[in-house]
Design a protein around this motif. Structure first.
Motif, short mmCIF file in Angstrom:
data_model
loop_
_atom_site.label_atom_id
_atom_site.label_comp_id
_atom_site.label_asym_id
_atom_site.label_seq_id
_atom_site.Cartn_x
_atom_site.Cartn_y
_atom_site.Cartn_z
N GLY A 1 0.79 -1.22 0.00
CA GLY A 1 0.00 0.00 0.00
C GLY A 1 0.83 1.27 0.00
N ILE A 2 2.11 1.18 -0.37
CA ILE A 2 2.96 2.38 -0.43
C ILE A 2 2.84 2.98 -1.82
N VAL A 3 2.40 4.23 -1.86
CA VAL A 3 2.18 4.94 -3.12
C VAL A 3 3.43 5.76 -3.45
N ALA A 4 3.93 5.64 -4.68
CA ALA A 4 5.09 6.40 -5.14
C ALA A 4 4.66 7.31 -6.28
N ALA A 5 4.86 8.63 -6.10
CA ALA A 5 4.49 9.61 -7.12
C ALA A 5 5.57 9.66 -8.18
N LEU A 6 5.17 9.46 -9.46
CA LEU A 6 6.15 9.36 -10.55
C LEU A 6 6.08 10.51 -11.54
N ALA A 7 4.89 10.99 -11.85
CA ALA A 7 4.74 12.05 -12.85
C ALA A 7 3.50 12.86 -12.53
N PRO A 8 3.46 14.13 -12.95
CA PRO A 8 2.27 14.95 -12.68
C PRO A 8 1.02 14.34 -13.30
N GLY A 9 -0.08 14.44 -12.58
CA GLY A 9 -1.35 13.92 -13.06
C GLY A 9 -2.21 13.40 -11.92
N ARG A 10 -3.24 12.65 -12.27
CA ARG A 10 -4.17 12.08 -11.27
C ARG A 10 -4.37 10.60 -11.55
N THR A 11 -4.49 9.83 -10.49
CA THR A 11 -4.80 8.41 -10.60
C THR A 11 -5.70 8.01 -9.43
N LEU A 12 -6.26 6.83 -9.53
CA LEU A 12 -7.06 6.26 -8.45
C LEU A 12 -6.32 5.05 -7.91
N VAL A 13 -6.18 5.00 -6.59
CA VAL A 13 -5.59 3.83 -5.93
C VAL A 13 -6.73 3.02 -5.32
N ILE A 14 -6.76 1.73 -5.64
CA ILE A 14 -7.87 0.87 -5.24
C ILE A 14 -7.36 -0.23 -4.33
N ALA A 15 -8.05 -0.41 -3.19
CA ALA A 15 -7.80 -1.53 -2.29
C ALA A 15 -8.99 -2.47 -2.40
N SER A 16 -8.74 -3.73 -2.73
CA SER A 16 -9.85 -4.66 -2.95
C SER A 16 -9.63 -5.96 -2.20
N LEU A 17 -10.74 -6.63 -1.93
CA LEU A 17 -10.75 -7.95 -1.31
C LEU A 17 -11.47 -8.87 -2.29
N PRO A 18 -10.72 -9.46 -3.25
CA PRO A 18 -11.35 -10.15 -4.38
C PRO A 18 -12.37 -11.22 -4.01
N PRO A 19 -12.10 -12.11 -3.02
CA PRO A 19 -13.09 -13.16 -2.77
C PRO A 19 -14.46 -12.61 -2.38
N ALA A 20 -14.48 -11.48 -1.69
CA ALA A 20 -15.75 -10.91 -1.25
C ALA A 20 -16.25 -9.84 -2.19
N ASP A 21 -15.49 -9.53 -3.28
CA ASP A 21 -15.89 -8.50 -4.24
C ASP A 21 -16.10 -7.15 -3.54
N LEU A 22 -15.18 -6.81 -2.63
CA LEU A 22 -15.25 -5.55 -1.89
C LEU A 22 -14.07 -4.67 -2.28
N ALA A 23 -14.25 -3.34 -2.30
CA ALA A 23 -13.16 -2.44 -2.69
C ALA A 23 -13.44 -1.04 -2.18
N ASP A 24 -12.37 -0.25 -2.08
CA ASP A 24 -12.47 1.18 -1.78
C ASP A 24 -11.43 1.91 -2.63
N THR A 25 -11.67 3.18 -2.88
CA THR A 25 -10.84 3.96 -3.79
C THR A 25 -10.46 5.29 -3.18
N VAL A 26 -9.22 5.75 -3.45
CA VAL A 26 -8.80 7.08 -3.06
C VAL A 26 -8.12 7.74 -4.27
N ALA A 27 -8.41 9.02 -4.48
CA ALA A 27 -7.80 9.77 -5.58
C ALA A 27 -6.43 10.28 -5.16
N VAL A 28 -5.46 10.17 -6.05
CA VAL A 28 -4.10 10.66 -5.79
C VAL A 28 -3.74 11.68 -6.87
N ASP A 29 -3.44 12.90 -6.42
CA ASP A 29 -3.02 13.97 -7.33
C ASP A 29 -1.52 14.19 -7.16
#
Length: 373
Positions: free
Chosen positions: A130-158
Motif C-alpha cells: 500500500g505504499i504509493v510512489a508519485a512518478l509524474a504529474p497527473g491524477r490516478t485512483l488507488v484501489i484496495a480490494s478484497l477479491p473473494p468478497a468482491d469488496l473495494a475502496d478507492t482514493v484519488a491521488v493527485d
C-alpha cells in the motif's frame, strides 16, 4: 399462472422462511424486490413489478433462525482505505496507505489481505504493502480490494511537479563582437537543489536592439552595448549579462585608473577603464566587462567598483574590443582598534609595608569594547 416463492432471512447464514408466499400474476415479471425484515417472528412481503397485473394471494408467518455470531465475525462486508478523501503528492514523494476490513459483526479483520492497484501507474504506482510512489504529474485512483468478497475502496491521488526554486543561465557573463551568435542554457532546480527537467522556459532581452534571443535561448549580437538575458521558469528568473563589442573600431589598449591601489578589507575603491585606439587616442562609449583574478580577495561589479574581502593582492581586469587591461589591488587587514581608556582594579588600595597586592588593568575601545592581546 401461480408463483410460489420462499423467503430467506436477512441475518447470518441462510434460513428458509417456513411458510410459502403465493402470488398470482399474468404476463412476465420483470424483477422482484424484498421488503426488509427486522424482528422474530415476522412477516416477509414481496413486491413484484410485472408487465400486466399481479395479486399477492397469501403469505404465512414463520420464525427465522438466530444469526451465528462466529459467522458474522468472519464474514467481510466492507473495505475502507485509511486516508483522506484525496491524496496530494509531489513527484518523487511516497506515502503509505492502509486499509481496514470490517466484518458483518462490525469488528475489524486485521488478518484480511487486500490487493492494491493504481488505475494510472505512470502517474503513481502502489506496491503490495500500500505504499504509493508519485512518478509524474497527473491524477490516478488507488484501489484496495478484497477479491473473494468482491469488496473495494478507492482514493484519488493527485501528483504535482516539484516547484522551481532557482534558475541559472550559462554563460553568466560574456563579451563578444557584433554579429556573433551565442546559445544560452538554463538549469532549473528545486528546493533541495535537485535538477528539474522538462519545464517551459521564457527567454527575454533587456535591450533587443543590442542582443536578441529566441525561444530556444539562441542569441544574436546586433549592436554595441550591454544587455541582460533573462530566463523565466514557472515565475522564477535567472539572468546573464552580454557585452557586445564594437568591431568597427580597433581597440589598441585598455587603460585602468588607478593602475595600483591598496584598501583595507571591508572598504571599496572605484576603478575607471578607458579604451584606446592604435594611435593612443581615447575611444568614447566603449562598454567594458569587469572581472577579478581572485574574487575571494577582491570582488568587482559591472561599474568597476572593487570591494576588499580578504588580505592579499590580485588583478582587476577590464575588457573591450577583444583587449584586456589590468590594475593591481592589495587588500590589507583592518588595523587593530585604538585604546580609548584603561581602568585599573582596584582603583585604590592600602598595602602594609612588606606585603604584596595584585592589580589588574583593562583596556577598552571608544565603543566600550574590551581589548585583549
Amino acid at each position: 399462472m401461480r408463483l410460489i416463492a420462499c423467503a430467506q432471512s436477512d441475518f447470518g447464514p441462510p434460513g428458509l422462511w417456513p411458510g410459502p408466499c403465493n402470488f398470482e400474476f399474468s404476463g412476465s415479471p420483470s424483477f422482484f424486490t424484498r421488503a426488509p425484515a427486522g424482528m422474530h417472528p415476522m412477516r416477509v412481503w414481496f413486491t413484484i413489478s410485472i408487465a400486466a397485473a399481479a395479486v399477492l394471494t397469501s403469505c404465512t408467518e414463520g420464525t427465522v433462525a438466530p444469526p451465528d455470531a462466529g459467522a458474522l465475525e468472519t464474514t467481510p462486508v466492507s473495505v475502507r482505505i485509511t486516508a483522506d478523501a484525496g491524496l496530494s503528492l509531489l513527484v518523487g514523494q511516497s506515502r503509505a496507505l492502509g486499509a481496514r476490513v470490517s466484518s458483518a459483526a462490525g469488528t475489524s479483520m486485521p488478518g484480511a489481505v487486500v490487493e492494491w492497484r493504481s488505475t494510472n501507474p505512470q502517474v503513481a504506482a502502489v506496491n503490495a504493502e500500500g505504499i504509493v510512489a508519485a512518478l509524474a504529474p497527473g491524477r490516478t485512483l488507488v484501489i484496495a480490494s478484497l477479491p473473494p468478497a468482491d469488496l473495494a475502496d478507492t482514493v484519488a491521488v493527485d501528483v504535482a511537479p516539484i516547484p522551481v526554486a532557482a534558475v541559472s543561465v550559462t554563460p553568466a557573463e560574456t563579451s563578444l563582437p557584433v554579429g556573433e551568435a551565442l546559445v544560452f542554457t538554463v538549469q532549473a532546480t528545486g528546493p533541495l537543489g535537485e535538477s528539474l527537467t522538462g519545464r517551459t522556459v521564457a527567454w527575454s532581452s533587456s535591450a533587443p536592439e543590442v542582443v536578441t534571443v529566441d525561444d530556444g535561448g539562441s542569441a544574436t549580437l546586433e549592436a554595441p552595448g550591454t544587455a541582460t538575458i533573462t530566463a523565466e521558469v514557472e515565475g522564477v528568473r535567472g539572468s546573464a549579462i552580454v557585452t557586445v563589442e564594437d568591431t568597427t573600431t580597433v581597440v589598441g589598449a585598455i587603460s585602468l585608473t588607478p593602475a595600483v591601489a591598496q584598501i583595507v578589507a571591508g572598504e571599496t575603491v572605484g576603478f575607471a577603464a578607458e579604451a584606446l585606439d592604435l594611435t593612443g587616442g581615447a575611444i568614447p562609449g566603449m562598454p567594458m566587462t569587469w572581472s577579478s583574478a581572485a574574487p575571494g580577495i577582491a570582488s568587482v561589479d559591472a561599474t568597476g567598483t572593487v570591494t576588499g574581502l580578504l588580505p592579499g593582492t590580485t588583478e582587476i581586469r577590464a575588457r573591450a574590443g577583444g583587449v584586456t587591461g589590468t590594475a593591481q589591488i592589495t587588500v590589507t587587514p583592518p588595523p587593530p582598534p585604538t585604546v580609548a581608556s584603561v581602568s585599573v582594579t582596584p582603583a585604590s588600595a592600602v598595602v602594609p609595608m612588606g606585603s604584596a597586592r595584585a592589580f589588574s588593568a583593562e583596556a577598552r575601545a571608544a565603543d566600550g569594547t574590551v581589548l585583549t592581546g
